[in-house]
Scaffold this active site. Sequence first.
Site, PDB file in Angstrom:
ATOM      1  N   HIS A  19       0.066  44.768 -13.836  1.00 59.46           N
ATOM      2  CA  HIS A  19       0.678  44.295 -12.579  1.00 59.46           C
ATOM      3  C   HIS A  19       2.062  44.928 -12.399  1.00 59.46           C
ATOM      4  O   HIS A  19       2.411  45.384 -11.310  1.00 59.46           O
ATOM      5  CB  HIS A  19       0.891  42.778 -12.611  1.00 59.46           C
ATOM      6  N   LYS A  43      -8.765  26.621  -9.549  1.00 61.25           N
ATOM      7  CA  LYS A  43      -9.202  27.693 -10.443  1.00 61.25           C
ATOM      8  C   LYS A  43      -8.892  27.372 -11.915  1.00 61.25           C
ATOM      9  O   LYS A  43      -9.160  28.188 -12.776  1.00 61.25           O
ATOM     10  CB  LYS A  43      -8.546  29.005 -10.022  1.00 61.25           C
ATOM     11  N   ARG A  92      -8.490  48.978 -10.427  1.00 59.23           N
ATOM     12  CA  ARG A  92      -8.791  49.373 -11.806  1.00 59.23           C
ATOM     13  C   ARG A  92     -10.183  49.981 -11.884  1.00 59.23           C
ATOM     14  O   ARG A  92     -10.592  50.713 -11.003  1.00 59.23           O
ATOM     15  CB  ARG A  92      -8.676  48.171 -12.732  1.00 59.23           C
ATOM     16  N   SER A 130      -5.714  39.934 -16.682  1.00 55.13           N
ATOM     17  CA  SER A 130      -5.167  38.675 -17.207  1.00 55.13           C
ATOM     18  C   SER A 130      -6.262  37.927 -17.961  1.00 55.13           C
ATOM     19  O   SER A 130      -6.026  37.344 -19.020  1.00 55.13           O
ATOM     20  CB  SER A 130      -4.652  37.787 -16.072  1.00 55.13           C
TER      21      SER A 130
END
Length: 165
Positions: A19, A43, A92, A130
Amino acid sequence: MSSHMAIYPGFFDPITNGHLSIINRALTIFDKVVIAILNNPQKDPLFTVDDLIRMIESAVKNEANAEIDTFDGLLVDYVARRGANVILRGLRALSDFEYKFQMALMNRKMDRNIQSVFLMTDYKWFYTSSTIIKEAASFGGDISGLVPDEVNIKLKAKFSGAKKA
Ligand code: PNS
């Protein structure tokens, strides 16, 4: 409307060096980069939003043109409220492409004034996220170099009760 401000949205649970690489590179293109954390308790995040903000603040403390904010609801509504028209996304490995392309098209359908701008991640962060970093950390894996030191310490503290793999 300023085209010089980019909104960089995400969960940042927690922020990674991938990030930060996108943020630092975007700061060479845009006058301002707003790191916008989606406040989504559904979440089941690992860190609270306050913790996430603190970790990001520490990671971007030398970047005067990086701002941290939170948002709820639709991203395009938040971007419009901020008077911005650029959503910044990092791209990515291939699996990212389809999902982020789909999201960019949905956002474009909802607001054609907003442009999604993609920066290809540096090869060093191609396969990190992450999620995978949290998984490795949860089993006591070495994640140094993938996250800022402060995040590494916080992850270790979170998982200090977990068994080593
Ligand atoms: O790629 P990510 O990190 O999973 O995306 C997270 C984020 C926050 C960018 C995305 O989930 C989002 O924008 N959520 C807000 C709701 C929304 O506007 N969704 C997109 C179109 S329905």
